[in-house]
Write a protein that holds these residues in place. Structure first.
Motif, PDB file in Angstrom:
ATOM      1  N   LEU A  32       0.838  -1.195   0.000  1.00 44.56           N
ATOM      2  CA  LEU A  32       0.000   0.000   0.000  1.00 44.56           C
ATOM      3  C   LEU A  32       0.877   1.251   0.000  1.00 44.56           C
ATOM      4  CD1 LEU A  32      -2.820   1.245   0.100  1.00 44.56           C
ATOM      5  CD2 LEU A  32      -2.703   1.086   2.588  1.00 44.56           C
ATOM      6  N   GLY A  33       1.942   1.216   0.784  1.00 43.25           N
ATOM      7  CA  GLY A  33       2.890   2.333   0.784  1.00 43.25           C
ATOM      8  C   GLY A  33       3.545   2.523  -0.576  1.00 43.25           C
ATOM      9  N   LYS A  34       3.903   1.418  -1.214  1.00 43.41           N
ATOM     10  CA  LYS A  34       4.504   1.506  -2.553  1.00 43.41           C
ATOM     11  C   LYS A  34       3.526   2.124  -3.543  1.00 43.41           C
ATOM     12  CE  LYS A  34       8.042  -0.351  -3.907  1.00 43.41           C
ATOM     13  NZ  LYS A  34       9.352   0.219  -4.182  1.00 43.41           N
ATOM     14  N   LEU A  35       2.242   1.725  -3.442  1.00 40.33           N
ATOM     15  CA  LEU A  35       1.229   2.304  -4.331  1.00 40.33           C
ATOM     16  C   LEU A  35       1.087   3.811  -4.116  1.00 40.33           C
ATOM     17  CD1 LEU A  35      -1.598  -0.388  -4.253  1.00 40.33           C
ATOM     18  CD2 LEU A  35      -0.205   0.276  -6.220  1.00 40.33           C
ATOM     19  N   LEU A  36       1.302   4.251  -2.888  1.00 35.95           N
ATOM     20  CA  LEU A  36       1.207   5.675  -2.561  1.00 35.95           C
ATOM     21  C   LEU A  36       2.523   6.416  -2.815  1.00 35.95           C
ATOM     22  CD1 LEU A  36      -0.841   5.425   0.760  1.00 35.95           C
ATOM     23  CD2 LEU A  36      -1.670   6.107  -1.518  1.00 35.95           C
ATOM     24  N   GLY A  37       3.548   5.697  -3.299  1.00 30.25           N
ATOM     25  CA  GLY A  37       4.833   6.321  -3.613  1.00 30.25           C
ATOM     26  C   GLY A  37       5.772   6.441  -2.430  1.00 30.25           C
ATOM     27  N   LEU A  38       5.553   5.665  -1.380  1.00 30.08           N
ATOM     28  CA  LEU A  38       6.404   5.712  -0.191  1.00 30.08           C
ATOM     29  C   LEU A  38       7.404   4.554  -0.254  1.00 30.08           C
ATOM     30  CD1 LEU A  38       3.517   6.290   2.347  1.00 30.08           C
ATOM     31  CD2 LEU A  38       5.007   8.024   1.344  1.00 30.08           C
ATOM     32  N   ASP A  39       8.685   4.881  -0.250  1.00 36.22           N
ATOM     33  CA  ASP A  39       9.731   3.867  -0.362  1.00 36.22           C
ATOM     34  C   ASP A  39      10.464   3.749   0.974  1.00 36.22           C
ATOM     35  OD1 ASP A  39      11.639   2.065  -1.166  1.00 36.22           O
ATOM     36  OD2 ASP A  39      12.719   3.475  -2.451  1.00 36.22           O
ATOM     37  N   ILE A  40      10.273   2.616   1.654  1.00 39.90           N
ATOM     38  CA  ILE A  40      10.927   2.449   2.954  1.00 39.90           C
ATOM     39  C   ILE A  40      12.431   2.231   2.813  1.00 39.90           C
ATOM     40  CG2 ILE A  40       8.811   1.541   3.972  1.00 39.90           C
ATOM     41  CD1 ILE A  40      10.107  -1.222   3.986  1.00 39.90           C
ATOM     42  N   TYR A  45      16.361   9.113   6.032  1.00 34.16           N
ATOM     43  CA  TYR A  45      15.082   8.918   6.710  1.00 34.16           C
ATOM     44  C   TYR A  45      14.191  10.113   6.451  1.00 34.16           C
ATOM     45  CZ  TYR A  45      16.879   4.873   9.167  1.00 34.16           C
ATOM     46  OH  TYR A  45      17.386   3.640   9.462  1.00 34.16           O
ATOM     47  N   GLY A  46      13.733  10.217   5.218  1.00 35.52           N
ATOM     48  CA  GLY A  46      12.828  11.296   4.859  1.00 35.52           C
ATOM     49  C   GLY A  46      11.419  10.993   5.345  1.00 35.52           C
ATOM     50  N   THR A  47      10.541  11.941   5.158  1.00 37.39           N
ATOM     51  CA  THR A  47       9.159  11.787   5.606  1.00 37.39           C
ATOM     52  C   THR A  47       8.489  10.588   4.945  1.00 37.39           C
ATOM     53  OG1 THR A  47       9.035  14.178   5.910  1.00 37.39           O
ATOM     54  CG2 THR A  47       6.955  12.990   5.818  1.00 37.39           C
ATOM     55  N   GLY A  48       8.702  10.433   3.637  1.00 38.99           N
ATOM     56  CA  GLY A  48       8.096   9.306   2.922  1.00 38.99           C
ATOM     57  C   GLY A  48       8.559   7.962   3.460  1.00 38.99           C
ATOM     58  N   SER A  49       9.846   7.858   3.755  1.00 38.50           N
ATOM     59  CA  SER A  49      10.380   6.605   4.307  1.00 38.50           C
ATOM     60  C   SER A  49       9.779   6.305   5.668  1.00 38.50           C
ATOM     61  CB  SER A  49      11.898   6.676   4.449  1.00 38.50           C
ATOM     62  OG  SER A  49      12.506   6.718   3.202  1.00 38.50           O
ATOM     63  N   LEU A  50       9.701   7.320   6.511  1.00 40.40           N
ATOM     64  CA  LEU A  50       9.171   7.110   7.857  1.00 40.40           C
ATOM     65  C   LEU A  50       7.692   6.739   7.837  1.00 40.40           C
ATOM     66  CD1 LEU A  50      10.998   9.935   9.816  1.00 40.40           C
ATOM     67  CD2 LEU A  50      11.483   7.483   9.828  1.00 40.40           C
ATOM     68  N   ILE A  51       6.928   7.382   6.976  1.00 43.55           N
ATOM     69  CA  ILE A  51       5.511   7.031   6.863  1.00 43.55           C
ATOM     70  C   ILE A  51       5.363   5.603   6.316  1.00 43.55           C
ATOM     71  CG2 ILE A  51       3.341   7.573   5.671  1.00 43.55           C
ATOM     72  CD1 ILE A  51       4.191  10.536   5.833  1.00 43.55           C
ATOM     73  N   GLY A  52       6.186   5.237   5.343  1.00 44.59           N
ATOM     74  CA  GLY A  52       6.157   3.873   4.807  1.00 44.59           C
ATOM     75  C   GLY A  52       6.512   2.841   5.857  1.00 44.59           C
ATOM     76  N   ILE A  53       7.522   3.131   6.678  1.00 49.15           N
ATOM     77  CA  ILE A  53       7.908   2.213   7.756  1.00 49.15           C
ATOM     78  C   ILE A  53       6.768   2.079   8.763  1.00 49.15           C
ATOM     79  CG2 ILE A  53       9.471   1.927   9.726  1.00 49.15           C
ATOM     80  CD1 ILE A  53      11.660   3.241   7.905  1.00 49.15           C
TER      81      ILE A  53
END
Length: 81
Positions: A32-40, A45-53
């Motif tokens: 789901l994170g990948k679909l939203l463009g979040l790459d863990i 440790y950017g915002t996208g990574s932290l939200i994906g984690i």
């Protein structure tokens, strides 16, 4: 003597369902994170990574919760012996 086998079998079923629920939920959170463009795995440790984690962790927790509810519903059903 068969009580020990039933206890062992029940513990195995509980452990396997916990594992499947946790891993399945974590994978759903990951995808789901990948679909939203979040790459863990993005560098840093950017915002996208932290939200994906966080989504992976929440997905794992929800999957475990679903597995435990399934176990509880199984125990409340009459035995087919």
């Amino acid at each position: 003597m068969s009580d020990g086998n039933n206890d062992t079998r029940q513990l195995l079923v509980n452990g396997l369902s916990d594992a499947v629920g946790f891993v399945g939920g974590a994978l759903l959170g990951f995808w789901l994170g990948k679909l939203l463009g979040l790459d863990i795995f993005a560098p840093g440790y950017g915002t996208g990574s932290l939200i994906g984690i966080a989504m992976v962790g929440i997905g794992g927790g929800l999957g475990l919760h679903v597995a435990r509810r399934w176990q509880t519903s199984r125990r409340s059903q009459p035995s087919k012996d």
